[in-house]
Design a protein around this motif. Structure first.
Motif, mmCIF file in Angstrom:
data_model
loop_
_atom_site.group_PDB
_atom_site.id
_atom_site.type_symbol
_atom_site.label_atom_id
_atom_site.label_comp_id
_atom_site.label_asym_id
_atom_site.label_seq_id
_atom_site.Cartn_x
_atom_site.Cartn_y
_atom_site.Cartn_z
ATOM 1 N N UNK A 128 7.633 48.754 37.680
ATOM 2 C CA UNK A 128 8.201 48.523 36.368
ATOM 3 C C UNK A 128 8.031 47.038 36.053
ATOM 4 N N UNK A 129 7.520 46.753 34.889
ATOM 5 C CA UNK A 129 7.267 45.365 34.527
ATOM 6 C C UNK A 129 8.177 44.865 33.417
ATOM 7 N N UNK A 130 9.055 45.700 32.945
ATOM 8 C CA UNK A 130 9.976 45.346 31.876
ATOM 9 C C UNK A 130 11.357 45.902 32.235
ATOM 10 N N UNK A 131 12.395 45.206 31.852
ATOM 11 C CA UNK A 131 13.751 45.693 32.136
ATOM 12 C C UNK A 131 14.077 46.882 31.230
ATOM 13 N N UNK A 132 14.754 47.876 31.782
ATOM 14 C CA UNK A 132 15.219 49.035 31.025
ATOM 15 C C UNK A 132 16.681 49.256 31.341
ATOM 16 N N UNK A 133 17.429 49.641 30.317
ATOM 17 C CA UNK A 133 18.840 49.909 30.554
ATOM 18 C C UNK A 133 19.239 51.201 29.852
ATOM 19 N N UNK A 134 20.323 51.768 30.330
ATOM 20 C CA UNK A 134 20.838 53.004 29.762
ATOM 21 C C UNK A 134 22.277 53.169 30.216
ATOM 22 N N UNK A 135 22.924 54.137 29.642
ATOM 23 C CA UNK A 135 24.280 54.478 30.027
ATOM 24 C C UNK A 135 24.250 55.857 30.669
ATOM 25 N N UNK A 136 24.924 55.987 31.788
ATOM 26 C CA UNK A 136 24.983 57.242 32.530
ATOM 27 C C UNK A 136 26.412 57.774 32.432
ATOM 28 N N UNK A 137 26.537 59.015 31.955
ATOM 29 C CA UNK A 137 27.849 59.643 31.807
ATOM 30 C C UNK A 137 27.928 60.885 32.672
ATOM 31 N N UNK A 138 29.117 61.127 33.223
ATOM 32 C CA UNK A 138 29.406 62.343 33.984
ATOM 33 C C UNK A 138 30.553 63.068 33.279
ATOM 34 N N UNK A 139 30.246 63.839 32.210
ATOM 35 C CA UNK A 139 31.298 64.464 31.392
ATOM 36 C C UNK A 139 32.244 65.354 32.178
ATOM 37 N N UNK A 140 31.749 66.055 33.186
ATOM 38 C CA UNK A 140 32.581 66.976 33.966
ATOM 39 C C UNK A 140 33.715 66.249 34.673
ATOM 40 N N UNK A 141 33.458 65.032 35.079
ATOM 41 C CA UNK A 141 34.444 64.283 35.848
ATOM 42 C C UNK A 141 35.322 63.376 34.991
ATOM 43 N N UNK A 142 34.963 63.192 33.717
ATOM 44 C CA UNK A 142 35.780 62.400 32.817
ATOM 45 C C UNK A 142 35.827 60.923 33.148
ATOM 46 N N UNK A 143 34.889 60.444 33.966
ATOM 47 C CA UNK A 143 34.858 59.023 34.306
ATOM 48 C C UNK A 143 34.320 58.207 33.145
ATOM 49 N N UNK A 144 34.552 56.918 33.207
ATOM 50 C CA UNK A 144 34.007 56.004 32.207
ATOM 51 C C UNK A 144 32.488 55.960 32.346
ATOM 52 N N UNK A 145 31.761 55.847 31.238
ATOM 53 C CA UNK A 145 30.303 55.717 31.324
ATOM 54 C C UNK A 145 29.917 54.467 32.115
ATOM 55 N N UNK A 146 28.784 54.545 32.796
ATOM 56 C CA UNK A 146 28.294 53.437 33.617
ATOM 57 C C UNK A 146 27.037 52.872 32.963
ATOM 58 N N UNK A 147 27.031 51.560 32.705
ATOM 59 C CA UNK A 147 25.835 50.919 32.154
ATOM 60 C C UNK A 147 24.960 50.467 33.317
ATOM 61 N N UNK A 148 23.688 50.860 33.280
ATOM 62 C CA UNK A 148 22.760 50.544 34.352
ATOM 63 C C UNK A 148 21.560 49.820 33.761
ATOM 64 N N UNK A 149 21.104 48.785 34.464
ATOM 65 C CA UNK A 149 19.897 48.076 34.040
ATOM 66 C C UNK A 149 18.934 47.986 35.216
#
Length: 88
Positions: A1-22
């Motif tokens: 990977x030559x460029x940074x990519x980010x996204x948010x990962x959600x686990x709706x079943x568990x009701x946890x807060x979304x996690x931002x990943x880069x």
């Protein structure tokens, strides 16, 4: 990977807060126990269709144009003692 990519990962079943990943430029290896969704996550991150059910959602993510998903060969399922050995 030559460029940074980010996204948010959600686990709706568990009701946890979304996690931002880069992901910063470099090589990224996804490790985890069997059946937790590594292949599904890898396929979605690479922009490939995933037909298996998942327990997560990717939010605010656009896959890179040139990204490859390289799965482990199911005929040789073993885990090496180091990431270096696993990649070799």
């Amino acid at each position: 990977m030559t460029k940074a990519y980010s996204f948010t990962l959600r686990f709706p079943k568990f009701g946890d807060e979304p996690i931002h990943i880069e992901f910063v430029p470099g090589l990224h290896v996804i490790y985890g126990e069997a059946g937790v969704g590594k292949s599904a996550l890898g396929k979605l991150l690479a922009g490939q269709p995933c037909t298996t059910p998942t327990n997560f959602q990717l939010v605010n993510y656009t896959p890179p144009k040139n990204c490859f998903f390289i799965p482990q060969n199911p005929e040789n399922q073993f885990v090496a003692s180091t990431v270096e050995d696993e990649l070799a």
